[in-house]
Scaffold this active site. Structure first.
Site, mmCIF file in Angstrom:
data_model
loop_
_atom_site.group_PDB
_atom_site.id
_atom_site.type_symbol
_atom_site.label_atom_id
_atom_site.label_comp_id
_atom_site.label_asym_id
_atom_site.label_seq_id
_atom_site.Cartn_x
_atom_site.Cartn_y
_atom_site.Cartn_z
ATOM 1 N N ASN A 255 0.848 -1.185 0.000
ATOM 2 C CA ASN A 255 0.000 0.000 0.000
ATOM 3 C C ASN A 255 0.894 1.249 0.000
ATOM 4 O OD1 ASN A 255 -1.392 2.291 1.109
ATOM 5 N ND2 ASN A 255 -3.076 0.932 1.657
ATOM 6 N N HIS B 181 0.986 6.256 1.876
ATOM 7 C CA HIS B 181 1.726 7.212 2.699
ATOM 8 C C HIS B 181 2.964 7.793 2.019
ATOM 9 C CE1 HIS B 181 -1.311 6.876 5.587
ATOM 10 N NE2 HIS B 181 -1.173 5.569 5.661
ATOM 11 N N HIS C 216 -5.519 3.709 -1.693
ATOM 12 C CA HIS C 216 -6.844 4.083 -1.170
ATOM 13 C C HIS C 216 -7.150 5.513 -1.614
ATOM 14 C CE1 HIS C 216 -9.532 4.436 2.708
ATOM 15 N NE2 HIS C 216 -10.182 4.747 1.611
ATOM 16 N N ARG D 291 -9.252 8.215 -0.993
ATOM 17 C CA ARG D 291 -10.242 8.633 0.010
ATOM 18 C C ARG D 291 -11.093 9.757 -0.542
ATOM 19 N NH1 ARG D 291 -8.853 6.661 5.521
ATOM 20 N NH2 ARG D 291 -10.648 7.870 6.168
ATOM 21 N N ARG E 260 -6.880 12.833 0.940
ATOM 22 C CA ARG E 260 -5.812 13.283 1.842
ATOM 23 C C ARG E 260 -4.452 12.689 1.466
ATOM 24 N NH1 ARG E 260 -7.444 10.176 7.403
ATOM 25 N NH2 ARG E 260 -9.431 11.166 6.978
ATOM 26 N N GLU F 209 -8.631 0.710 -3.171
ATOM 27 C CA GLU F 209 -9.464 0.773 -1.961
ATOM 28 C C GLU F 209 -10.329 2.007 -2.045
ATOM 29 O OE1 GLU F 209 -7.454 0.886 1.758
ATOM 30 O OE2 GLU F 209 -6.333 -0.906 1.292
ATOM 31 N N THR G 144 -8.489 3.705 8.533
ATOM 32 C CA THR G 144 -9.717 2.901 8.498
ATOM 33 C C THR G 144 -9.864 2.155 9.825
ATOM 34 O OG1 THR G 144 -9.200 2.619 6.172
ATOM 35 C CG2 THR G 144 -11.003 1.302 7.049
ATOM 36 N N GLU H 79 -11.212 -9.191 3.015
ATOM 37 C CA GLU H 79 -9.940 -8.842 3.654
ATOM 38 C C GLU H 79 -10.219 -8.673 5.135
ATOM 39 O OE1 GLU H 79 -7.307 -6.116 1.719
ATOM 40 O OE2 GLU H 79 -6.469 -5.435 3.620
ATOM 41 N N HIS I 38 -3.849 -4.394 7.689
ATOM 42 C CA HIS I 38 -3.976 -3.203 8.527
ATOM 43 C C HIS I 38 -3.084 -3.309 9.751
ATOM 44 C CE1 HIS I 38 -5.417 0.531 10.157
ATOM 45 N NE2 HIS I 38 -6.035 0.735 9.021
#
Ligand code: PXP
Length: 244
Positions: free
Chosen positions: A7, A10, A43, A45, A49, A70, A101, A151, A194
């Site tokens: 992922n 970030h 993801h 969003r 962000r 996502e 999340t 998931e 996660h």
């Protein structure tokens, strides 16, 4: 073999802190690929962000690994997914005020809505994944509405480990193991993710029904010190070791 989805959200978080073009999530995705990632997760969003619409455009255009998009179950996100048709769409609950999340989707409480929501995504050829807790009713509802994948949310297990609450962590792990077995029995492909770190990945990677892990924040954090390729290589090594 257990797959690793990296992922890259970030990387975008760091970029957005300064509004520069760097660090570039696509470059991170390419390094992840070289380091042995099997897929890339991003993801988008609602508040954008971290990952932006332009990031998804670039990933869809240039990435040769499967993209797992996502997103929240909203009409806007459904339109975006149908335009891009990524390999996989993972539906997650989303609250604006949350840092990440926080819980799983309530599939059991929204069965009709989510069944209708995923139908066009399935028809478009996307593998639909639902991010849920390990409760049997959520897993059973996911199977009923025709999701291909669940998931399982490992966030609580990871938090309990970090807090040193080991009895509760072990109970949570037992719940995840039971959930993975049930999902597999119902014909769902099982993923997990996660909060996973070098220290917490082993017991999750060891669950035989789990086919894919999605890991982000820790890998990006670790890459500050060791580089992304090295961080991914070490995660892979620990996953493989746990699996044997
Ligand atoms: N899986 C899902 C469904 C997620 O929402 C996230 C966080 O975006 C992850 C995996 C990765 O979590 P982390 O960044 O804590 O590794």
């Amino acid at each position: 073999m257990l797959r690793l989805g990296v992922n890259i959200d970030h990387v975008a978080t760091i970029r957005n802190a300064r509004g520069t073009p760097w660090p570039d999530p696509l470059r991170a995705a390419r390094i992840a690929q070289e380091a042995g990632a099997d897929g890339i997760t991003a993801h988008l969003r609602e508040d954008r962000r971290h990952i932006s619409d332009a990031d998804i455009d670039a990933l869809m255009e240039h990435l040769t690994l499967p993209l797992n998009l996502e997103m929240a179950a909203t009409p806007e996100m459904q339109r975006i997914a149908l335009r891009h048709r990524p390999h996989a769409v993972c539906l997650v609950p989303e609250k604006r005020e949350e840092r990440t999340t926080e819980g799983g989707l309530d599939v059991a409480g929204n069965e009709n809505f989510l069944g209708d929501f995923i139908a066009p995504l399935r028809e478009a050829g996307c593998r639909v994944s639902l991010f849920i807790g390990h409760e049997a009713r959520q897993i059973e509802a996911s199977a009923r509405i025709g999701a291909a994948v669940v998931e399982l949310h490992t966030g609580a297990y990871c938090d309990l480990d970090t807090e040193g609450r080991f009895d509760e962590r072990d109970a949570e792990l037992a719940g995840l193991a039971e959930g993975a077995r049930l999902a597999d029995d119902l014909g769902l492909e099982v993923h997990a993710g996660h909060g996973l770190t070098f220290d917490t990945v082993g017991p999750i990677a060891a669950l035989p029904q789990v086919k894919e892990l999605n890991i982000g924040h820790f890998l990006i954090a670790e890459s500050v010190f060791t580089g992304l390729g090295e961080a991914i290589g070490e995660m892979r090594r620990r996953m493989n070791e746990a699996r044997q």
